[in-house]
Design a protein around this motif. Structure first.
Motif, PDB file in Angstrom:
ATOM      1  N   LYS A 302      64.461  13.964  53.147  1.00  0.00           N
ATOM      2  CA  LYS A 302      64.987  13.810  51.776  1.00  0.00           C
ATOM      3  C   LYS A 302      66.348  14.491  51.620  1.00  0.00           C
ATOM      4  CE  LYS A 302      61.169  11.975  49.894  1.00  0.00           C
ATOM      5  NZ  LYS A 302      61.159  10.676  49.208  1.00  0.00           N
ATOM      6  N   LEU A 303      66.582  15.507  52.461  1.00  0.00           N
ATOM      7  CA  LEU A 303      67.846  16.260  52.361  1.00  0.00           C
ATOM      8  C   LEU A 303      68.955  15.635  53.205  1.00  0.00           C
ATOM      9  CD1 LEU A 303      66.344  19.853  52.558  1.00  0.00           C
ATOM     10  CD2 LEU A 303      67.718  18.985  50.647  1.00  0.00           C
ATOM     11  N   ALA A 304      68.560  14.867  54.224  1.00  0.00           N
ATOM     12  CA  ALA A 304      69.565  14.282  55.112  1.00  0.00           C
ATOM     13  C   ALA A 304      70.507  13.410  54.286  1.00  0.00           C
ATOM     14  CB  ALA A 304      68.887  13.454  56.200  1.00  0.00           C
ATOM     15  N   GLY A 305      71.799  13.611  54.462  1.00  0.00           N
ATOM     16  CA  GLY A 305      72.769  12.803  53.727  1.00  0.00           C
ATOM     17  C   GLY A 305      73.139  13.355  52.358  1.00  0.00           C
ATOM     18  N   ALA A 306      72.419  14.364  51.891  1.00  0.00           N
ATOM     19  CA  ALA A 306      72.764  14.952  50.594  1.00  0.00           C
ATOM     20  C   ALA A 306      74.156  15.561  50.657  1.00  0.00           C
ATOM     21  CB  ALA A 306      71.746  16.028  50.214  1.00  0.00           C
ATOM     22  N   LYS A 307      74.883  15.470  49.552  1.00  0.00           N
ATOM     23  CA  LYS A 307      76.231  16.054  49.514  1.00  0.00           C
ATOM     24  C   LYS A 307      76.230  17.354  48.708  1.00  0.00           C
ATOM     25  CE  LYS A 307      78.526  13.536  52.249  1.00  0.00           C
ATOM     26  NZ  LYS A 307      77.683  13.996  53.366  1.00  0.00           N
ATOM     27  N   THR A 308      75.260  17.497  47.804  1.00  0.00           N
ATOM     28  CA  THR A 308      75.112  18.755  47.062  1.00  0.00           C
ATOM     29  C   THR A 308      73.638  19.142  47.089  1.00  0.00           C
ATOM     30  OG1 THR A 308      76.875  18.052  45.546  1.00  0.00           O
ATOM     31  CG2 THR A 308      75.523  19.940  44.847  1.00  0.00           C
ATOM     32  N   VAL A 309      73.379  20.411  47.408  1.00  0.00           N
ATOM     33  CA  VAL A 309      72.004  20.914  47.397  1.00  0.00           C
ATOM     34  C   VAL A 309      71.966  22.223  46.614  1.00  0.00           C
ATOM     35  CG1 VAL A 309      70.053  21.725  48.781  1.00  0.00           C
ATOM     36  CG2 VAL A 309      71.525  19.906  49.682  1.00  0.00           C
ATOM     37  N   VAL A 310      71.036  22.325  45.687  1.00  0.00           N
ATOM     38  CA  VAL A 310      70.807  23.593  44.987  1.00  0.00           C
ATOM     39  C   VAL A 310      69.386  24.026  45.307  1.00  0.00           C
ATOM     40  CG1 VAL A 310      70.421  24.629  42.707  1.00  0.00           C
ATOM     41  CG2 VAL A 310      72.457  23.244  43.099  1.00  0.00           C
ATOM     42  N   TRP A 311      69.245  25.283  45.710  1.00  0.00           N
ATOM     43  CA  TRP A 311      67.911  25.779  46.087  1.00  0.00           C
ATOM     44  C   TRP A 311      67.591  27.069  45.346  1.00  0.00           C
ATOM     45  CZ3 TRP A 311      66.417  27.724  51.706  1.00  0.00           C
ATOM     46  CH2 TRP A 311      65.037  28.009  51.735  1.00  0.00           C
ATOM     47  N   ASN A 312      66.466  27.061  44.664  1.00  0.00           N
ATOM     48  CA  ASN A 312      65.961  28.264  44.005  1.00  0.00           C
ATOM     49  C   ASN A 312      64.484  28.435  44.320  1.00  0.00           C
ATOM     50  OD1 ASN A 312      64.260  29.170  41.464  1.00  0.00           O
ATOM     51  ND2 ASN A 312      66.160  30.331  41.442  1.00  0.00           N
ATOM     52  N   GLY A 313      64.128  29.617  44.787  1.00  0.00           N
ATOM     53  CA  GLY A 313      62.720  29.939  45.006  1.00  0.00           C
ATOM     54  C   GLY A 313      62.242  29.574  46.404  1.00  0.00           C
ATOM     55  N   PRO A 314      61.616  30.534  47.123  1.00  0.00           N
ATOM     56  CA  PRO A 314      61.136  30.282  48.490  1.00  0.00           C
ATOM     57  C   PRO A 314      59.976  29.288  48.540  1.00  0.00           C
ATOM     58  CG  PRO A 314      60.460  32.462  47.740  1.00  0.00           C
ATOM     59  CD  PRO A 314      61.371  31.915  46.696  1.00  0.00           C
ATOM     60  N   MET A 315      59.778  28.695  49.724  1.00  0.00           N
ATOM     61  CA  MET A 315      58.746  27.663  49.936  1.00  0.00           C
ATOM     62  C   MET A 315      57.352  28.245  50.170  1.00  0.00           C
ATOM     63  SD  MET A 315      60.206  24.645  49.776  1.00  0.00           S
ATOM     64  CE  MET A 315      60.906  25.391  48.322  1.00  0.00           C
ATOM     65  N   GLY A 316      57.300  29.569  50.381  1.00  0.00           N
ATOM     66  CA  GLY A 316      56.007  30.202  50.636  1.00  0.00           C
ATOM     67  C   GLY A 316      56.138  31.703  50.505  1.00  0.00           C
ATOM     68  N   VAL A 317      55.064  32.394  50.871  1.00  0.00           N
ATOM     69  CA  VAL A 317      55.076  33.860  50.805  1.00  0.00           C
ATOM     70  C   VAL A 317      55.807  34.362  52.056  1.00  0.00           C
ATOM     71  CG1 VAL A 317      53.655  35.946  50.586  1.00  0.00           C
ATOM     72  CG2 VAL A 317      52.940  33.833  49.471  1.00  0.00           C
ATOM     73  N   PHE A 318      57.142  34.257  52.006  1.00  0.00           N
ATOM     74  CA  PHE A 318      57.964  34.547  53.195  1.00  0.00           C
ATOM     75  C   PHE A 318      57.941  36.026  53.542  1.00  0.00           C
ATOM     76  CE2 PHE A 318      61.648  36.831  51.571  1.00  0.00           C
ATOM     77  CZ  PHE A 318      61.442  36.686  50.209  1.00  0.00           C
ATOM     78  N   GLU A 319      57.454  36.867  52.608  1.00  0.00           N
ATOM     79  CA  GLU A 319      57.359  38.299  52.891  1.00  0.00           C
ATOM     80  C   GLU A 319      56.370  38.565  54.022  1.00  0.00           C
ATOM     81  OE1 GLU A 319      57.042  36.868  49.889  1.00  0.00           O
ATOM     82  OE2 GLU A 319      58.077  38.008  48.330  1.00  0.00           O
ATOM     83  N   PHE A 320      55.407  37.634  54.226  1.00  0.00           N
ATOM     84  CA  PHE A 320      54.483  37.716  55.360  1.00  0.00           C
ATOM     85  C   PHE A 320      55.018  36.786  56.451  1.00  0.00           C
ATOM     86  CE2 PHE A 320      50.724  38.135  52.107  1.00  0.00           C
ATOM     87  CZ  PHE A 320      51.112  39.433  51.798  1.00  0.00           C
TER      88      PHE A 320
END
Ligand code: ADP
Ligand code: MG
Length: 389
Positions: A302-320
């Motif tokens: 879904k991201l391939a070819g995107a020209k602008t990406v905004v990302w907020n918030g991790p996809m999981g409990v990355f602290e572990f």
């Protein structure tokens, strides 16, 4: 467009610079100097152009009283090293002694005032206090994007009394975030994650008016999965946001992508047993702590070819570490993507740093709360207070 330091004559002027030196401290030492380094371009520019530089910042939440642990005492040593010149730290930010010290300044001198929040008038944006701060200088430069969503004396109040312009960090933040919202290059894809929907409703609403794709992971996805009728076991969920999730699903239509597989754990613990399951097959007493490998692949497509990406918030409990792979895989993919990628938030910025790719991302915002407010489409009072070009 806001005026910046380039648009004013600073030579021999006293320049009051609001910086964000709200740095993490341990045993009286600065443990992460990212915010100090972020302010260097503006400070160096002013010094190179012969200004007298008076820095001010808040640190922590002293609630209007002097709290010794929250003095800015640890900052000057690190700042002086980075600037290659001495920094004089004062014990207050207003008053006779401060005025006297400022009166002695020469071009190229740097003074750091004490924590602006030691006075209750800071957070109440008291005009008398703001005027006292302003009286120290000829020009006000705001470079504290991280505090721009707060209408305080040192961010908004002083701008009433002085010519007021943006520093380079502020300029970079509002340029990147502003372009993403006002005139993004398409396709524009947003990635949202983190713990809760309820803290991000404004963000979802605003982004949905602009994006071509919306990828949702993290704890937030659980409520969407439940709204679709999936069993999510003991996963973090917000039952009172199920309606919001349903409305969002409807509004977003084909643009929205949710996890297709997830990493589940038998307890909320770094050492928990874990396995990958398709959504809909989360065992009753397990919980979702990361997106799965199929989902990572789906999100990459879904991201391939995107020209602008905004990302907020991790996809999981990355602290572990065991549950960080989804977040890190997305971070690495974005680092290689030919797009204007903007990372805004608190934890997601930490996660991208841990993934080791922050320097390959177009813009990693320095302001958690401020970037969220901005992306929600809310005006930032400290930005509004600066002069237009
Ligand atoms: P940001 O600070 O980037 O805006 P949030 O504060 O909204 O992000 O959320 C970050 C937190 O969300 C992290 O502490 C992370 O552990 C937590 N989180 C992410 N995914 C899950 C999940 N599946 N279950 C529980 N917590 C999660
Ligand atoms: Mg957070």
């Amino acid at each position: 467009m806001k005026k910046t330091v380039r648009d004013v004559k600073v030579e021999a002027k006293r320049v009051l610079v609001r910086v964000d030196f709200n740095v993490p401290l341990a045993e009286g030492k600065v443990t992460d100097d990212t915010r100090i380094r972020a302010a260097l371009p503006t400070i160096n520019y002013l010094l190179e152009h012969g200004a007298k530089v008076i820095l001010m910042s808040h640190l922590g939440r002293p609630k209007g009283k002097v709290v010794d642990k929250l003095r800015l005492s640890a900052v000057p040593e690190r700042l002086a090293e980075l600037l290659g010149r001495p920094v004089r730290k004062l014990d207050d930010c207003v008053g006779r002694k401060v005025e006297a010290a400022v009166a002695e300044m020469r071009r190229g001198d740097v003074i750091l005032l004490e924590n602006t929040r030691f006075h209750p008038e800071e957070e109440s944006n008291d005009p008398v206090y703001a005027r006292e701060l302003a009286s120290l200088a000829d020009i006000f430069v705001n470079d504290a994007f991280g505090a721009a969503h707060r209408a305080h004396a040192s961010t908004v109040g002083v701008a009433e009394y002085l010519p007021s312009v943006a520093g380079f960090l502020m300029e970079k933040e509002i340029t990147f975030l502003g372009k993403a919202l006002a005139a993004p290059d398409h396709p524009f894809v947003a990635i949202l994650g983190g713990a809760k929907i309820s803290s991000k409703i404004g963000l979802i609403d605003n982004l949905l008016t602009k994006v071509d794709g919306l990828l949702i992971g993290g704890g937030m996805a659980n409520t969407f999965l439940k709204a679709q009728g999936h069993e999510i076991g003991q996963s973090l969920v917000e039952d009172d946001s199920l309606d919001v999730a349903r409305e969002t699903l409807e509004r977003a239509g084909e643009r929205l992508a949710l996890p297709v597989d997830v990493v589940v754990a038998d307890r909320f613990d770094a050492e928990a047993d874990s396995k990958v399951v398709p959504v809909g097959q989360v065992p009753e007493d397990w919980r979702i702590l990361d997106i799965g490998p199929e989902t990572v692949e789906l999100f990459k497509r879904k991201l391939a070819g995107a020209k602008t990406v905004v990302w907020n918030g991790p996809m999981g409990v990355f602290e572990f570490p065991r549950f960080a792979e989804g977040t890190f895989a997305i971070a690495r993919f974005l680092a290689d993507l030919e797009a204007t990628t903007i990372i805004g938030g608190g934890d997601v910025v930490a996660a991208v740093g841990q993934a080791g790719v922050a320097d390959r991302i177009a813009h990693v915002s320095t302001g958690g709360g401020a970037s969220l407010e901005f992306l929600e489409g809310n005006p930032l009072p400290a930005v509004a207070a600066l002069e237009d070009k």
